[in-house]
Enzyme design. Structure first.
Site, PDB file in Angstrom:
ATOM      1  N   ASP A  68      14.754  10.027  -9.982  1.00 21.72           N
ATOM      2  CA  ASP A  68      13.608   9.244  -9.587  1.00 21.72           C
ATOM      3  C   ASP A  68      13.367   8.017 -10.395  1.00 21.72           C
ATOM      4  O   ASP A  68      12.999   8.118 -11.621  1.00 21.72           O
ATOM      5  CB  ASP A  68      12.301  10.349  -9.304  1.00 21.72           C
ATOM      6  N   ASP A  95      11.182   5.120  -6.021  1.00 20.06           N
ATOM      7  CA  ASP A  95       9.612   5.218  -5.671  1.00 20.06           C
ATOM      8  C   ASP A  95       9.270   3.826  -5.075  1.00 20.06           C
ATOM      9  O   ASP A  95       9.604   2.797  -5.373  1.00 20.06           O
ATOM     10  CB  ASP A  95       9.058   5.263  -6.971  1.00 20.06           C
ATOM     11  N   GLU A 131      11.762   5.397  -1.195  1.00 19.85           N
ATOM     12  CA  GLU A 131      10.536   5.998  -0.420  1.00 19.85           C
ATOM     13  C   GLU A 131       9.857   4.770  -0.047  1.00 19.85           C
ATOM     14  O   GLU A 131       9.388   3.809  -0.670  1.00 19.85           O
ATOM     15  CB  GLU A 131       9.740   6.517  -1.609  1.00 19.85           C
ATOM     16  N   HIS A 145       6.513  16.456  -2.775  1.00 16.48           N
ATOM     17  CA  HIS A 145       5.488  16.876  -3.878  1.00 16.48           C
ATOM     18  C   HIS A 145       4.147  16.003  -3.478  1.00 16.48           C
ATOM     19  O   HIS A 145       3.179  16.141  -4.477  1.00 16.48           O
ATOM     20  CB  HIS A 145       6.100  16.420  -5.314  1.00 16.48           C
ATOM     21  N   ASP A 146       4.055  15.299  -2.589  1.00 19.53           N
ATOM     22  CA  ASP A 146       3.071  14.427  -2.141  1.00 19.53           C
ATOM     23  C   ASP A 146       2.424  14.991  -0.847  1.00 19.53           C
ATOM     24  O   ASP A 146       1.274  14.447  -0.523  1.00 19.53           O
ATOM     25  CB  ASP A 146       3.208  13.175  -2.057  1.00 19.53           C
TER      26      ASP A 146
HETATM   27  C1  NOJ Z   1       5.014   7.963  -4.655  1.00 15.95           C
HETATM   28  C2  NOJ Z   1       5.414   9.133  -5.541  1.00 15.95           C
HETATM   29  O1  NOJ Z   1       5.899  10.158  -4.528  1.00 15.95           O
HETATM   30  C3  NOJ Z   1       3.898   9.554  -5.783  1.00 15.95           C
HETATM   31  O2  NOJ Z   1       3.836  11.162  -6.461  1.00 15.95           O
HETATM   32  C4  NOJ Z   1       3.300   8.752  -6.875  1.00 15.95           C
HETATM   33  O3  NOJ Z   1       1.961   8.996  -7.119  1.00 15.95           O
HETATM   34  C5  NOJ Z   1       3.677   7.242  -6.286  1.00 15.95           C
HETATM   35  N1  NOJ Z   1       4.560   6.936  -5.626  1.00 15.95           N
HETATM   36  C6  NOJ Z   1       3.148   6.263  -7.278  1.00 15.95           C
HETATM   37  O4  NOJ Z   1       4.399   6.208  -8.008  1.00 15.95           O
END
Ligand code: NOJ
Length: 557
Positions: free
Chosen positions: A96, A197, A249, A323-324
């Protein structure tokens, strides 16, 4: 050699996967211990969330050193051992890369604070407006203004995320060289993939202006220059090797941009994560709200992205969980009354689509939201910021907790359930976040003995490798007006694969379109009894079924 069209990725949230040393935090040695389990599941690639040196304000997405392992997770030797073990098991590692921002504890930011011009130019520093207000009216994605004072210089630095995550200035060629070096460093270690990310927000304009909507997203998202930067990164790093799989992402992106990021001719990335289908339970677009998911919207979004990306030769990353996100089974299924059926419905719906499926740790067991009752049970910075904001908006604590229980990112960050022993066999110490209470019923040991979800995932993963129609077939939506069934057909060299997924608990009867009734078909996979395709089909609670049609002799390629 198999391509990423045939592969399946498993996402590991290292903090919560397996703790090997009893400090309550998962680590690299814990991952090594579980490699045989992952190999048995049959996945190809392991995406591991950030484990680099970090103050952990945003669980590792605030990186203070890109090329060192945080002692919380282990050492560089552990990482090298992990690579070696994965090679042995024919698995690949995807790292990541958080290159939009660094932690304010990163040496670059610290040297900038000390006055070194070179490093000040690494970040996005601006003067406040003449009236003393922030340089722009942009809002941070974690709440509050996107600007914070840069020590006592009178300037402010941009942070699209937490105040501890300062945005890098990708317009500065030195910054690009630094981050490309980071990518190359990990390539040399034997990494075979990267998840970038929030990579579609790296392209900020030279002159930053106020946003008409008072938020600012459109002024920094999917800017043409972001494509240029990603292409340059491709050319100077992973694009030099032929077998590296990359996923971006993409925050609030569009299909048009999704195509540009992932069409191979553009030489940017292999595929994209988009999130629109996971906003179908946001009331008026607001995440911190409570509403049942809008099924018609969900299927329209899945369908639009499938068709659109297909037309433009783009490639989707397919996922419900990460994870989000809250656990999808709690969100779109019914883990209480239709546990196995809804877990499998979600799995099949995604795995038979066009794209590369991602499995988030515990999904293969049907892990659910933990339903924590107290705000103190939650660790996530975004959750705590939201709590304060909702309080300021006048909501009562009970009302706030009802929302947080459904929407917090910690829903998916609780420790992985390995056994029914204390702390679900995740740690012998005190876990950094509570374990979900249902681990005695949902855990790997029990699932392997008597469950059927893990084996269902295994079968889906194997089918993608065996059947080109799944990996390479075209996509077309069917029964698009049906209020509870998402249907689609995949097509490849005269073969067809019809998938019907019923997202609700009440049984429903559906008329099958004539085009599928004139050819012989066989039941390929599903979560109910084996069936024969007839003009009228009854689908039970959360039932999903897939029928395969062989190519006619004359159509065979
Ligand atoms: C996306 C990530 O998946 C998340 O967990 C993170 O807080 C934000 N980007 C900032 O890096």
């Amino acid at each position: 050699m198999s391509t990423f069209h045939e592969k399946v990725v498993y996402q590991i949230y290292p903090k919560s996967f397996k703790d090997s040393n009893g400090d309550g935090v998962g680590d690299l040695k814990g991952i090594i211990e579980k490699i045989p389990y992952l190999a048995d599941l049959g996945v190809d690639v392991l995406w591991i969330n950030p484990f680099f040196i970090s103050p952990q304000k945003d669980n590792g997405y605030d990186i203070a050193d890109y090329v060192e392992i945080d002692p919380l997770f282990g050492t560089m030797e552990d990482f090298e051992e992990l690579i070696a073990v994965t090679v042995e098991y024919k698995l690949e590692i995807m790292l990541d890369m958080v290159l939009n921002h660094t932690s304010i504890e990163h040496e670059w930011f610290q040297r900038a604070l000390k006055g070194e011009k070179k490093y000040q130019d690494y970040y996005i520093l601006r003067d406040p407006k003449a009236d003393g207000s922030h340089p722009t009216n942009w809002v941070s994605k974690f709440g509050g203004p996107a600007w914070a004072p840069f020590a006592d210089t009178g300037k402010e630095y941009l942070h699209l995320y937490d105040v501890s995550q300062a945005d890098l200035d990708w317009r500065n060629p030195e910054v690009r060289e630094e981050v490309f070096n980071v990518v190359n460093f990990w390539l040399e270690k034997g990494v075979k993939g990267f998840r970038f990310d929030v990579i579609n927000v790296i392209g900020k304009e030279e002159v930053l202006i106020d946003a008409e909507d008072g938020v600012g997203k459109s002024l920094y998202t999917d800017r043409p220059i972001a494509h240029e930067f990603i292409h340059e990164m491709n050319q100077k790093t992973f694009g030099k090797q032929s077998n590296i799989m990359t996923v971006g992402e993409m925050s609030s992106t569009t299909i048009e941009n999704g195509i540009a990021y992932s069409n191979p001719d553009k030489q940017e990335l292999s595929m994209v994560f988009s999130f629109h289908h996971l906003k179908v339970d946001y009331l008026d677009g607001e995440k911190w709200s409570k509403m049942p998911f809008d099924f018609m919207k969900l299927k329209k979004l899945l369908n639009d992205w499938q068709e659109g990306m297909s037309k433009g030769n783009g490639w989707n990353a397919l996922f419900w969980n990460n994870h989000d996100q809250p656990r999808a089974i709690s969100r779109f299924g019914d883990p209480i009354h239709h546990f196995e059926a809804s877990a499998k419905l979600l799995a099949q719906t995604i795995h038979l689509l066009r794209g590369t499926p991602y499995v988030y740790q515990g999904e293969e067991l049907g892990m659910t939201n933990p339903e924590f009752q107290e705000i103190t049970d939650y660790a996530d910075v975004e959750t705590h910021n939201a709590y304060k904001e909702l309080q300021d908006n006048g909501l009562l604590p009970e009302e706030i907790m009802e929302i947080i229980k459904e929407k917090s990112r910690d829903n998916s960050r609780t420790p992985m359930h390995w056994t029914d022993e204390k702390n679900a066999g995740f740690t012998t110490g005190e876990p950094w976040i509570k374990v979900a209470g249902n681990y005695p019923e949902i855990n790997v040991e029990k699932e392997r003995k008597e469950g059927t979800i893990f084996t269902f995932y295994k079968k889906l993963i194997q089918l993608r490798k065996k059947m080109p129609i799944i990996a390479e077939g075209d996509y077309r939506g069917v029964l698009m007006d049906h209020p509870s069934i998402y249907g689609y057909v995949r097509e490849y060299e005269g073969e067809q694969l019809l998938v019907l997924s019923h997202f609700y608990a009440e049984a429903v009867t559906v008329e099958i379109p004539q085009e599928f009734l004139t050819r012989a078909s066989c039941y390929l996979i599903g979560n109910g009894e084996k069936r024969v395709l007839t003009a009228k089909m009854e689908l039970g609670p959360y039932e999903t079924m897939a029928f395969y049609f062989e190519a006619d002799e004359k159509k065979k390629g």
